[in-house]
Design a protein around this motif. Structure first.
Motif, short mmCIF file in Angstrom:
data_model
loop_
_atom_site.label_atom_id
_atom_site.label_comp_id
_atom_site.label_asym_id
_atom_site.label_seq_id
_atom_site.Cartn_x
_atom_site.Cartn_y
_atom_site.Cartn_z
N ALA A 111 43.23 36.15 30.50
CA ALA A 111 43.55 36.78 31.79
C ALA A 111 42.42 36.54 32.78
CB ALA A 111 43.78 38.28 31.62
N GLN A 112 42.80 36.40 34.05
CA GLN A 112 41.82 36.33 35.13
C GLN A 112 42.41 37.00 36.36
OE1 GLN A 112 38.52 35.04 35.34
NE2 GLN A 112 38.70 36.27 37.19
N THR A 113 41.59 37.83 37.02
CA THR A 113 41.99 38.47 38.27
C THR A 113 41.45 37.63 39.43
OG1 THR A 113 41.95 40.65 37.25
CG2 THR A 113 41.88 40.56 39.65
N PHE A 114 42.32 37.40 40.43
CA PHE A 114 41.96 36.62 41.61
C PHE A 114 42.08 37.50 42.85
CE2 PHE A 114 43.68 33.64 38.50
CZ PHE A 114 42.73 32.63 38.49
N LYS A 115 41.32 37.10 43.89
CA LYS A 115 41.40 37.79 45.18
C LYS A 115 41.74 36.76 46.24
CE LYS A 115 38.94 41.11 48.08
NZ LYS A 115 37.69 41.89 48.23
N ALA A 116 42.78 37.05 47.01
CA ALA A 116 43.23 36.15 48.06
C ALA A 116 42.46 36.42 49.35
CB ALA A 116 44.73 36.31 48.29
N ALA A 117 42.67 35.55 50.32
CA ALA A 117 41.93 35.67 51.59
C ALA A 117 42.26 36.95 52.31
CB ALA A 117 42.26 34.46 52.47
N ASN A 118 43.45 37.50 52.11
CA ASN A 118 43.82 38.74 52.80
C ASN A 118 43.37 39.98 52.03
OD1 ASN A 118 45.59 38.85 50.70
ND2 ASN A 118 47.45 39.06 51.95
#
Length: 994
Positions: free
Chosen positions: A707-714
């Motif tokens: 698993a990996q958590t990502f953060k988008a530009a918004n």
């Protein structure tokens, strides 16, 4: 000398065995190797031979080794030490002799060197002692040394087994009775004397022993055909023979089963021991049709006999439909019959024969397969008569049989037959058996459902339309799934290429080098065969008599185009290893290996066998992944060697794109002990990593999920979990619920269900807690179709099946083809909070529909149809998902009236402060958390006690989480302003989380 460790002792009583064990004591010879003959007068005056010799013999029924044994010689009454020789490392087969030649002289006939030469042993011509011992140094005279395992004392020898054997002479040797077989542990009883002129060697005829009674006479061995099949009215003959390796076969007679006209003629007795006697069994033309089991007896001059039975079958003429019959098997099975018809097709030397008139009964086939008849020049269109045995042939794994003529004794060309018109047939069809062996035409276009065995067998599996795996549409075990399975079974035909070996040129490929599952074929005309198919089992097969016409009704397409958003892909890369099975690797090194558990060797590697294959594999995968152009890619079946293989792949992707677009998601703590793992790559320009990757190393997972958590530009966050559940195959070791239940789920269903439960109940909550966000996307190869137990369990835990949501409405969803049925093992499951943000899902059918022979492997087919590109980069299709991620906050400034109070300075602290009030002017409550953001705050001025920053601007979180309509919330903003500038900013009110 008897051996107490013999494993096979024919006809020995328990008492005799016990007595033998006591008698053997210290003289038990390993494996029953005995001294069978001794001659010590070689070269002496009056000698018949120039050399002394000692003969050994294996009297047992098992091979025996001479390694570690020594021959010792003592004079009869002397006191000196023995002379000895070490025996070689030779295995004596049962009944085999071994000759040791020793010292000699000038008198007598010459004796060629034995299997072993020991010229240092010079024996007495009349008396002495020869021992077989495990000691390699001399042993004293006059003793029964503990190392001795076999001994013969002869003449007046002072040491022997029991009493000494008789004395030898210049013309006689001491010889063990029964050609070496007799051994009672008493030399006087076991030995006699005989001519010394016949010592035996390794290549001498062997003797079979009954270890109590002596040599066993070899039997007569017959050679007779099991059957003699012929057409009634013509003479038929069969050659019979028999031999006896220790006697001469000289007689033959019929003892039962003969009738007038069946006789033996031309007996030629054997002329030598072991030679063959020949005789002919003759059946005259006047013998009536029927079956005659004729028993023939052979005899020799020693009173022995042996017999064999030849089943003579004489047939009249029967029609092909009558032979076929209306039942599941022929009423004539096992009988010899004569029939006639028109040859419709040839397969090698075999051919299909069809009655041009038929019998008008739709339940009986008018055709039959004639297997491997005698060489003939018949061609399609010929009218021929055939005589042979009716057989029900059952291919390996088949549930039914196929009527054919075998053991054909005659094929007579009668002329040119009438034209056979193909019979029209349709699919689905539950009773293709009624057309077996016939010339048929399928009147509707059929669809290619499988091409896996095209390269090595020339086969395509066809059906009317695409066949969906039942558990891809209905719950396993449901009546609906069972009904679909039955429908699929009746909707299948294998198109063969007319040969039963690997095709030198792969058939049916189009100009673009492929024939895809989903393509259609028309003008399908040929004979209906039945036999083994690729992958095991058997099916009805069409051997075409006219070239099939294919249409590219399932064309190759570019990667899917989805609505704008964050793109996530799931891709099985089919054992992408940077270490090869030949020990090489992607960097040109040799002597490398792959690690599985604690084992590291090249044999543990999968995927490419060498650099040439690896380059082809790499280029296909790179082409596929660059075409997908996803922002996150979950990978399955990549080498479990840390981040080495995935880093190499990222380097190649970036090189193909032309700039560093992808990066590796660093591996989690646990990647499992399998040779393969799951991995992730992403675009740092689009997403940032929020925290470290996680995995679940619980033992239920043979390949831990990642698993990996990502953060988008918004600011939106989401987590991706890549999975590769236990496969359906490799059933060895499966127990209980992991055995194949026969409902389509295959083996290891319980394990996969436990993996799904562990994922939903433990790992997903762990990932959500670490991310502080509920949005989770579960992707990967779950090795379960859409409505099997693991997927149903995850759906019951609130996950939304996005393939059913987006793909099913537009057609059958599938990512994998197995046994000619399509379905999806590769999944996109979204948590309840993320599902509304999924904008689209698509499967890219770039792999599963393509022939396996197009992949990177070399040498697995005679022809190499590989073409570089994105197609057949794996056996699974990749998936693509578009996420329209909602920002975690909203700008609600327009819903409030903002009043900025004047700023005052505290002279003691030199701080500036002022009140800011927000009045809800909308008709609905504003819910929080609510944040007062000071955009464009004067440079050099800072907000004291800021709750944080958002896009570089400080903010204060309001203490109230809700502002009711018309209500006002007031906060105090305090600033540090060392330069005493005019303080300015733009107030914003945001709702949500950053």
């Amino acid at each position: 000398m008897k051996n107490t460790v013999v494993s096979i002792i024919p006809r020995r009583t328990l008492l005799a065995t016990l007595l033998a064990g006591f008698a053997a004591s210290a003289f038990a010879a390993p494996n029953n190797i005995v001294i069978s003959q001794v001659y010590g007068a070689g070269g002496n005056s009056g000698a018949v031979l120039k050399k002394d010799y000692i003969e050994l013999f294996n009297r047992s029924a098992a091979p025996a080794s001479l390694k570690g044994l020594y021959l010792h010689y003592h004079s009869a009454t002397g006191t000196g030490a023995s002379s000895l020789t070490a025996l070689p490392d030779v295995i004596l087969e049962p009944g085999q002799y071994f000759l040791v030649t020793a010292a000699g002289g000038s008198n007598g006939a010459d004796l060629a060197d034995g299997d072993h030469v020991a010229t240092n042993i010079n024996m007495s011509g009349t008396a002495g002692r020869v021992s077989l011992s495990t000691q390699g140094t001399s042993i004293p005279a006059g003793s029964r040394h503990a190392s001795i395992v076999e001994m013969v004392g002869y003449g007046n020898a002072n040491v022997s087994e029991g009493l000494p054997a008789p004395a030898a002479s210049s013309t006689t040797s001491v010889q063990r009775k029964g050609a070496g077989c007799i051994d009672t542990d008493n030399n006087a009883q076991d030995f006699g004397t005989g001519p010394a002129t016949s010592p035996r060697r390794l290549d001498s005829p062997r003797t079979t022993c009954d270890m109590d009674t002596g040599p066993v006479a070899a039997p007569i061995v017959t050679s007779c055909p099991a059957t003699l099949q012929a057409r009634q009215g013509a003479m038929a003959t069969a050659a019979l023979s028999a031999s006896d390796k220790d006697s001469i076969v000289n007689g033959a007679s019929i003892v039962s089963g003969a009738v007038a006209g069946i006789s033996l003629v031309g007996l030629a007795p054997a002329t030598t021991v072991g030679g063959a006697a020949q005789v002919t069994l003759q059946v005259d033309a006047g013998v009536p049709s029927g079956n005659y089991p004729v028993r023939v007896r052979f005899t020799n001059g020693d009173g022995q006999e042996a017999s064999c039975t030849v089943n003579v079958g004489l047939a009249g003429q029967v029609g092909i439909p009558q032979i076929q019959g209306s039942g599941p098997t022929s009423p004539y099975v096992g009988t010899v019959q004569t029939t006639q018809g028109v040859v419709t097709h040839k397969l090698g030397n075999s051919f299909f024969l069809q009655d041009p008139d038929g019998d008008g009964d739709p339940t009986t086939s008018d055709g039959i397969y004639v297997f491997n008849p005698p060489a003939s020049n018949v061609q399609p269109g010929d009218l021929v008569r055939v005589t042979g045995t009716v057989e029900e042939y059952r291919p390996s794994g088949a549930t039914r049989t196929y009527t054919e003529l075998t053991g054909v004794t005659g094929v007579t060309k009668l002329g040119v037959g009438p034209v056979i018109v193909p019979t029209n047939v349709e699919l689905p069809n539950e009773d293709l058996a009624r057309y077996e062996g016939m010339l048929v035409r399928f009147v509707t276009p059929l669809t290619v459902n499988q091409n896996k065995y095209l390269g090595d067998r020339g086969e395509l599996t066809l059906a009317y339309g695409r066949r969906e795996n039942p558990t891809n549409r209905h719950p396993a075990g449901s009546p609906e799934a069972a009904a679909l399975a039955k429908e699929n079974a009746a909707n299948m035909l294998v198109l063969d290429d007319g040969i039963f070996t690997a095709p030198p040129v792969i058939p049916y490929l189009g100009e673009d080098g492929t024939v895809r599952a989903g393509d259609t074929v028309t003008n399908l005309t040929g004979v209906l065969d039945f036999g083994a198919i690729g992958g095991g089992g058997a099916a009805f097969k069409l051997q075409p008599t006219e070239p099939p016409v294919f249409s590219r009704t399932n064309p190759r397409t570019p990667a899917p185009a989805l609505p704008a958003g964050i793109k996530v892909a799931s891709a099985n890369v089919l054992n992408f290893f940077t270490t090869f099975t030949n020990g090489g690797d992607a960097w040109g090194r040799s002597g490398q290996g792959c690690t599985v558990g604690s084992r590291t060797s090249a044999s543990e590697c999968r995927g490419a066998d060498n650099m040439a294959e690896f380059v082809r594999q790499r280029n296909q995968i790179v082409a596929s992944l660059t075409s997908l152009d996803a922002d996150v890619i979950g990978l399955m079946e990549i080498q479990n060697n840390g981040d080495v293989a995935v880093s190499y792949l990222v380097e190649q992707l970036n090189a193909a794109v032309g700039y560093p677009v992808y990066a590796v998601v660093p591996k989690p703590a646990a990647t499992g002990t399998d040779a393969i793992r799951v991995a992730m790559i992403y675009k740092p320009a689009v997403l940032t990593l929020a925290g470290a990757s996680l995995s679940d190393g619980d033992r239920v997972h043979n390949r831990p999920p990642m698993a990996q958590t990502f953060k988008a530009a918004n600011g939106a966050k989401f987590s991706v979990i890549v999975n590769h559940f236990k496969s359906k195959g490799s059933c060895s070791g499966a127990t209980g619920g992991d055995r194949d239940p026969g409902d389509g789920q295959g083996c290891w269903d319980t394990t996969r269900l436990n993996q799904a439960a562990r994922l939903a109940d433990y790992f997903v909550p762990q990932v959500v807690a670490a991310a502080g966000d509920p949005d989770v996307l579960v992707i990967g190869d779950l090795n379960a179709y859409a409505f099997e137990n693991p997927i149903n369990h995850l759906a019951g835990k609130g996950f939304v099946n996005e393939i059913e949501r987006f793909v099913r409405p537009h057609g059958m969803p599938y990512s994998y083809v197995f046994n000619g049925q399509a379905g999806y093992l590769d999944h996109v499951l979204a948590s309840a909070s993320l599902s509304p943000q999924v904008a689209g899902v698509a499967e890219w059918h770039s792999n599963a529909d393509e022939p396996e022979t197009l992949d990177y492997n070399l040498g697995d087919t005679a022809q190499d149809p590989y073409r570089e590109g994105a197609y057949r980069a794996s056996d699974h299709d990749p998936l693509l998902v578009s996420l329209n991620l909602a920002a975690p906050y909203a700008d609600v400034t327009a819903s409030v009236k903002v009043v900025l109070g004047g700023l005052t300075m505290n002279r003691a602290t030199l701080k500036y402060s002022g009140k800011v009030s927000f009045t809800n002017t909308s008709g609905a409550a504003l819910t929080g958390p609510l944040h007062f953001v000071l955009e464009g705050l004067t440079e050099g001025v800072s907000l004291d006690g800021a709750s944080g920053t958002h896009n570089g601007a400080p903010y204060l979180t309001l203490p109230e989480t809700t502002i009711a309509p018309g209500a006002t919330v007031t906060v105090t903003a305090t600033f540090s302003n060392p330069s005493k500038k005019a303080i300015g900013y733009t107030p914003k009110l945001l709702s949500g989380s950053f």
